[in-house]
Scaffold this motif. Structure first.
Motif, PDB file in Angstrom:
ATOM      1  N   TYR A  26       0.812  -1.213   0.000  1.00  0.00           N
ATOM      2  CA  TYR A  26       0.000   0.000   0.000  1.00  0.00           C
ATOM      3  C   TYR A  26       0.850   1.269   0.000  1.00  0.00           C
ATOM      4  O   TYR A  26       0.326   2.361  -0.210  1.00  0.00           O
ATOM      5  N   TYR A  29       0.471   4.082  -2.470  1.00  0.00           N
ATOM      6  CA  TYR A  29      -0.395   5.256  -2.312  1.00  0.00           C
ATOM      7  C   TYR A  29       0.274   6.421  -1.593  1.00  0.00           C
ATOM      8  O   TYR A  29      -0.350   7.472  -1.416  1.00  0.00           O
ATOM      9  N   ASN A 118      -5.185  -3.857  -5.322  1.00  0.00           N
ATOM     10  CA  ASN A 118      -5.864  -3.446  -4.085  1.00  0.00           C
ATOM     11  C   ASN A 118      -7.226  -4.134  -3.957  1.00  0.00           C
ATOM     12  O   ASN A 118      -8.279  -3.508  -4.058  1.00  0.00           O
TER      13      ASN A 118
END
Length: 159
Positions: A26, A29, A118
């Motif tokens: 992640y 991001y 995701n």
């Protein structure tokens, strides 16, 4: 109580850009992962009237960018504070965004794009009425990544 929406301030943009760091995959991001995205996010003129801070009890917990693609469609991009992700609050967070979008813009359709890896977000979007409409590749973060396009139409009772 609940979530509040207001135009994203420069201080809030800088907080998100420089202090919100996500774990593992992640980290994709993290705003600092792509210098072009970072510059755009930090430029108040480019954000204009289209990026909103989401707060709860005066704490910055997320943001949403809103782009009107046509008379009936709003495209959104969103982010939740890293230490709040994966803890079961996503549905309430996304529902508050959709309620804000519907009350402010009254679109017939809301669209978004999400990184194909995701799966957690894709499941959340599907649970909130989005369906997959396609996929594409996009250069970002120094490589090319697969993305999924998703769309949510206004419920039939509201048409």
């Amino acid at each position: 109580m609940g979530y509040q929406f207001a135009l994203l301030s420069q201080d809030q943009a800088e907080t998100i850009a420089y202090t919100w760091h996500y774990d593992d995959d992640y980290a994709f991001y993290d705003m600092e992962a792509d210098q072009d995205d970072l510059a755009e996010f930090l430029d108040a003129n480019q954000r204009g009237q289209s990026v909103f801070a989401i707060t709860h009890d005066a704490e910055l917990i997320g943001f949403v960018s809103v782009t009107q693609s046509d008379d009936e469609t709003i495209d959104i991009g969103l982010g939740m504070k890293p230490d709040l992700t994966g803890k079961g609050g996503g549905r309430a967070f996304l529902t508050s965004i959709l309620n804000f979008i519907e009350a402010t813009y009254a679109p017939r359709r809301v669209t978004l794009a999400v990184a194909a890896f995701n799966e957690r977000a894709i499941r959340l979007y599907a649970a909130c009425g989005f369906r997959q409409t396609g996929s594409f590749q996009q250069p970002t973060n120094g490589s090319v990544y697969d993305f999924v396009r998703m769309e949510r139409k206004e419920s039939p009772q509201n048409l």
